[in-house]
Design a protein around this motif. Structure first.
Motif, PDB file in Angstrom:
ATOM      1  N   ALA A   1     -25.658  30.407 -34.401  1.00  0.00           N
ATOM      2  CA  ALA A   1     -27.315  29.795 -35.013  1.00  0.00           C
ATOM      3  C   ALA A   1     -27.273  28.419 -34.084  1.00  0.00           C
ATOM      4  O   ALA A   1     -28.169  28.018 -33.674  1.00  0.00           O
ATOM      5  CB  ALA A   1     -27.064  29.329 -36.155  1.00  0.00           C
ATOM      6  N   SER A   2     -26.446  27.672 -33.591  1.00  0.00           N
ATOM      7  CA  SER A   2     -26.242  26.386 -33.033  1.00  0.00           C
ATOM      8  C   SER A   2     -26.522  26.820 -31.651  1.00  0.00           C
ATOM      9  O   SER A   2     -27.637  25.754 -30.835  1.00  0.00           O
ATOM     10  CB  SER A   2     -24.930  25.746 -33.088  1.00  0.00           C
ATOM     11  OG  SER A   2     -24.717  24.504 -32.126  1.00  0.00           O
ATOM     12  N   GLU A   3     -25.867  27.697 -30.912  1.00  0.00           N
ATOM     13  CA  GLU A   3     -26.536  28.213 -29.498  1.00  0.00           C
ATOM     14  C   GLU A   3     -27.876  28.370 -29.544  1.00  0.00           C
ATOM     15  O   GLU A   3     -28.705  27.901 -28.429  1.00  0.00           O
ATOM     16  CB  GLU A   3     -25.551  29.179 -28.915  1.00  0.00           C
ATOM     17  CG  GLU A   3     -24.099  28.631 -28.893  1.00  0.00           C
ATOM     18  CD  GLU A   3     -24.135  27.800 -27.533  1.00  0.00           C
ATOM     19  OE1 GLU A   3     -24.866  27.407 -26.645  1.00  0.00           O
ATOM     20  OE2 GLU A   3     -22.906  27.493 -27.184  1.00  0.00           O
ATOM     21  N   ARG A   4     -28.512  29.359 -30.327  1.00  0.00           N
ATOM     22  CA  ARG A   4     -29.628  29.871 -30.384  1.00  0.00           C
ATOM     23  C   ARG A   4     -30.762  28.966 -30.917  1.00  0.00           C
ATOM     24  O   ARG A   4     -31.730  28.970 -29.952  1.00  0.00           O
ATOM     25  CB  ARG A   4     -29.723  31.183 -31.340  1.00  0.00           C
ATOM     26  CG  ARG A   4     -31.039  31.886 -31.598  1.00  0.00           C
ATOM     27  CD  ARG A   4     -30.909  32.920 -32.446  1.00  0.00           C
ATOM     28  NE  ARG A   4     -30.123  32.839 -33.391  1.00  0.00           N
ATOM     29  CZ  ARG A   4     -30.813  32.552 -34.777  1.00  0.00           C
ATOM     30  NH1 ARG A   4     -31.980  32.273 -34.598  1.00  0.00           N
ATOM     31  NH2 ARG A   4     -29.957  32.280 -35.903  1.00  0.00           N
ATOM     32  N   ILE A   5     -30.474  28.191 -31.937  1.00  0.00           N
ATOM     33  CA  ILE A   5     -31.647  27.368 -32.230  1.00  0.00           C
ATOM     34  C   ILE A   5     -31.638  26.098 -31.632  1.00  0.00           C
ATOM     35  O   ILE A   5     -32.561  25.276 -31.134  1.00  0.00           O
ATOM     36  CB  ILE A   5     -31.491  27.151 -33.667  1.00  0.00           C
ATOM     37  CG1 ILE A   5     -31.698  28.622 -34.421  1.00  0.00           C
ATOM     38  CG2 ILE A   5     -32.554  26.180 -34.243  1.00  0.00           C
ATOM     39  CD1 ILE A   5     -31.220  28.657 -36.029  1.00  0.00           C
ATOM     40  N   LEU A   6     -30.522  25.439 -31.563  1.00  0.00           N
ATOM     41  CA  LEU A   6     -30.553  24.074 -30.984  1.00  0.00           C
ATOM     42  C   LEU A   6     -30.161  23.976 -29.412  1.00  0.00           C
ATOM     43  O   LEU A   6     -30.133  22.674 -28.777  1.00  0.00           O
ATOM     44  CB  LEU A   6     -29.341  23.220 -31.818  1.00  0.00           C
ATOM     45  CG  LEU A   6     -29.586  23.060 -33.319  1.00  0.00           C
ATOM     46  CD1 LEU A   6     -28.538  22.382 -34.028  1.00  0.00           C
ATOM     47  CD2 LEU A   6     -31.009  22.349 -33.551  1.00  0.00           C
ATOM     48  N   LYS A   7     -29.570  24.922 -28.906  1.00  0.00           N
ATOM     49  CA  LYS A   7     -29.240  25.031 -27.477  1.00  0.00           C
ATOM     50  C   LYS A   7     -27.977  24.074 -27.218  1.00  0.00           C
ATOM     51  O   LYS A   7     -27.787  23.386 -26.260  1.00  0.00           O
ATOM     52  CB  LYS A   7     -30.559  24.638 -26.521  1.00  0.00           C
ATOM     53  CG  LYS A   7     -31.690  25.506 -26.760  1.00  0.00           C
ATOM     54  CD  LYS A   7     -31.639  26.912 -26.963  1.00  0.00           C
ATOM     55  CE  LYS A   7     -32.966  27.527 -27.118  1.00  0.00           C
ATOM     56  NZ  LYS A   7     -32.675  28.997 -27.324  1.00  0.00           N
ATOM     57  N   ALA A   8     -26.921  24.019 -28.186  1.00  0.00           N
ATOM     58  CA  ALA A   8     -26.126  23.049 -28.037  1.00  0.00           C
ATOM     59  C   ALA A   8     -24.819  23.918 -28.601  1.00  0.00           C
ATOM     60  O   ALA A   8     -24.819  24.152 -29.954  1.00  0.00           O
ATOM     61  CB  ALA A   8     -26.354  21.725 -28.439  1.00  0.00           C
ATOM     62  N   PRO A   9     -23.500  23.493 -28.237  1.00  0.00           N
ATOM     63  CA  PRO A   9     -22.469  24.291 -28.928  1.00  0.00           C
ATOM     64  C   PRO A   9     -22.057  23.402 -30.077  1.00  0.00           C
ATOM     65  O   PRO A   9     -21.923  21.984 -30.125  1.00  0.00           O
ATOM     66  CB  PRO A   9     -21.408  24.048 -27.851  1.00  0.00           C
ATOM     67  CG  PRO A   9     -21.965  23.779 -26.550  1.00  0.00           C
ATOM     68  CD  PRO A   9     -23.249  23.073 -26.911  1.00  0.00           C
TER      69      PRO A   9
ATOM     70  N   ASP B   1     -37.551  16.960 -40.997  1.00  0.00           N
ATOM     71  CA  ASP B   1     -38.793  16.700 -40.051  1.00  0.00           C
ATOM     72  C   ASP B   1     -38.759  17.430 -38.955  1.00  0.00           C
ATOM     73  O   ASP B   1     -39.871  17.565 -38.147  1.00  0.00           O
ATOM     74  CB  ASP B   1     -39.525  15.391 -40.230  1.00  0.00           C
ATOM     75  CG  ASP B   1     -38.305  14.440 -39.559  1.00  0.00           C
ATOM     76  OD1 ASP B   1     -37.237  14.979 -39.399  1.00  0.00           O
ATOM     77  OD2 ASP B   1     -38.686  13.191 -39.225  1.00  0.00           O
ATOM     78  N   ASP B   2     -37.694  17.565 -38.363  1.00  0.00           N
ATOM     79  CA  ASP B   2     -37.444  18.325 -36.920  1.00  0.00           C
ATOM     80  C   ASP B   2     -37.381  19.881 -37.307  1.00  0.00           C
ATOM     81  O   ASP B   2     -36.581  20.044 -37.918  1.00  0.00           O
ATOM     82  CB  ASP B   2     -36.249  17.747 -36.432  1.00  0.00           C
ATOM     83  CG  ASP B   2     -35.934  18.373 -35.021  1.00  0.00           C
ATOM     84  OD1 ASP B   2     -35.659  19.322 -34.882  1.00  0.00           O
ATOM     85  OD2 ASP B   2     -36.373  17.722 -33.908  1.00  0.00           O
ATOM     86  N   ALA B   3     -38.200  20.523 -36.575  1.00  0.00           N
ATOM     87  CA  ALA B   3     -38.274  21.916 -36.740  1.00  0.00           C
ATOM     88  C   ALA B   3     -37.167  22.558 -36.574  1.00  0.00           C
ATOM     89  O   ALA B   3     -36.692  23.556 -37.364  1.00  0.00           O
ATOM     90  CB  ALA B   3     -39.518  22.431 -36.012  1.00  0.00           C
ATOM     91  N   ALA B   4     -36.514  22.151 -35.355  1.00  0.00           N
ATOM     92  CA  ALA B   4     -35.313  22.953 -34.997  1.00  0.00           C
ATOM     93  C   ALA B   4     -34.087  22.515 -35.858  1.00  0.00           C
ATOM     94  O   ALA B   4     -33.240  23.412 -36.387  1.00  0.00           O
ATOM     95  CB  ALA B   4     -34.949  22.632 -33.437  1.00  0.00           C
ATOM     96  N   GLU B   5     -34.004  21.379 -36.188  1.00  0.00           N
ATOM     97  CA  GLU B   5     -32.859  20.890 -37.222  1.00  0.00           C
ATOM     98  C   GLU B   5     -33.018  21.591 -38.576  1.00  0.00           C
ATOM     99  O   GLU B   5     -32.066  21.917 -39.262  1.00  0.00           O
ATOM    100  CB  GLU B   5     -32.818  19.342 -37.191  1.00  0.00           C
ATOM    101  CG  GLU B   5     -32.289  18.862 -36.157  1.00  0.00           C
ATOM    102  CD  GLU B   5     -32.037  17.269 -36.058  1.00  0.00           C
ATOM    103  OE1 GLU B   5     -32.037  16.745 -37.436  1.00  0.00           O
ATOM    104  OE2 GLU B   5     -31.742  16.581 -35.257  1.00  0.00           O
ATOM    105  N   ALA B   6     -33.971  21.718 -38.982  1.00  0.00           N
ATOM    106  CA  ALA B   6     -34.626  22.272 -40.335  1.00  0.00           C
ATOM    107  C   ALA B   6     -34.181  23.897 -40.261  1.00  0.00           C
ATOM    108  O   ALA B   6     -33.565  24.272 -41.218  1.00  0.00           O
ATOM    109  CB  ALA B   6     -35.955  21.936 -40.888  1.00  0.00           C
ATOM    110  N   THR B   7     -34.674  24.476 -39.287  1.00  0.00           N
ATOM    111  CA  THR B   7     -34.273  25.720 -39.084  1.00  0.00           C
ATOM    112  C   THR B   7     -32.861  26.057 -39.033  1.00  0.00           C
ATOM    113  O   THR B   7     -32.312  27.245 -39.531  1.00  0.00           O
ATOM    114  CB  THR B   7     -34.921  26.447 -37.783  1.00  0.00           C
ATOM    115  OG1 THR B   7     -36.234  26.117 -37.800  1.00  0.00           O
ATOM    116  CG2 THR B   7     -34.679  27.995 -37.721  1.00  0.00           C
TER     117      THR B   7
END
Length: 220
Positions: free
Chosen positions: A110-118, A170-176
Motif C-alpha cells: 500500500a505504501s508503494e502504491r499509494i504514497l510512492k515511498a517504501p 486532510d491529505d487524500a493520499a495519507e487518508a487513503t
C-alpha cells in the motif's frame, strides 16, 4: 437446528487460533491432586517457522508471569520483512507477531502504491503491558496483558515524512493509506480499533487476537 456456518475464507482463515490464556496465577493451589488440571505446554514451533519465512527478526524471551497477566512463550519482535523496523521492539506471542508480519507485507504494498515511498518503520505504542482495557483498573484485562495485542502509533518511510495514526487525514493520499492498512488489518486480527472507534483509540490502531464466541470479530 440452524445450518452450520460457512467456513471462514481469506487471510484470516490461514491464521491459527490464539494460544489459551495463562492460568490464573493469583488463584490458590488446588487442595486435591484430583482437582488439578494438566495443561499441555504451548508449542509455537510451526508459528516461529512461519514467522522466519515471513522475514521477521525476533528472539525468544523468558516466560512472563505477573498475577493474572502473562505469556508462556513471548517473543521480542524487532524487524519485519522488507527491512521494516519496529520502534520500539514489540513483545508479543507468536501468533500475534505473525499477524503483524503479514499485515506489514500488505502495508508495504500500500505504501508503494499509494504514497510512492517504501515503508521503513512502524511506531509501536504498547505491546505487552499488564493492565485493564483502556487503562481502566476496574475493567477486564486487556489483550496487552497476555502479549496478544499491539498498538501502532504511526508509520515511517524512505523519502517522505512519517504519518501519525489519525493525523494528516486532510491529505487524500495519507487518508487513503491509513484506511487501506486498517481494512487489511481486519483480515489478520480479531480486533481492530482506531480513530473514530472511541475516544481511547483516537491516535493509534489497536490490534489484537482476542478469542470470541463463534469466531466473532470486532473491526471498527
Amino acid at each position: 437446528p440452524p445450518p452450520p456456518a460457512a467456513p471462514e475464507t481469506g487471510p484470516a482463515a490461514e491464521m491459527p487460533p490464539p494460544p489459551p490464556r495463562p492460568a490464573d496465577l493469583s488463584a490458590p493451589p488446588a487442595t486435591s491432586p484430583a482437582l488439578t488440571l494438566t495443561v499441555a505446554p504451548l508449542d509455537d514451533t510451526a508459528c516461529r517457522k512461519r514467522l522466519e519465512r515471513l522475514g521477521a527478526t525476533f528472539e525468544a524471551l523468558p516466560p512472563i508471569a505477573n498475577g493474572q497477566c502473562g505469556a508462556e512463550k513471548p517473543l521480542k519482535l524487532t524487524r519485519l520483512s522488507g527491512d521494516v523496523a519496529l520502534t520500539p521492539p514489540a513483545t508479543l506471542v507468536c501468533n500475534t507477531a505473525e499477524a503483524l508480519a503479514r499485515l506489514a507485507t500488505e502495508a508495504q504494498e500500500a505504501s508503494e502504491r499509494i504514497l510512492k515511498a517504501p515503508l521503513r518503520s512502524l511506531s509501536i505504542g504498547t505491546s505487552y503491558e499488564c493492565r485493564g482495557q483502556n487503562h481502566d483498573p476496574e475493567a477486564k484485562l486487556s489483550e496487552h496483558s497476555f502479549a496478544n495485542g499491539v498498538d501502532i502509533m504511526g508509520y515511517g518511510f524512505e523519502g517522505r515524512g512519517p504519518i501519525k495514526v489519525g493525523a494528516g487525514l486532510d491529505d487524500a493520499a495519507e487518508a487513503t493509506f491509513q484506511a487501506a492498512i486498517r481494512a487489511k488489518a481486519c483480515g489478520f486480527f480479531r480486533t481492530v480499533l482506531g480513530p473514530g472507534s472511541d475516544a481511547a483509540h483516537g491516535n493509534h490502531l489497536h490490534l489484537d487476537e482476542r478469542e470470541r464466541n463463534a469466531g466473532h470479530r470486532l473491526c471498527q
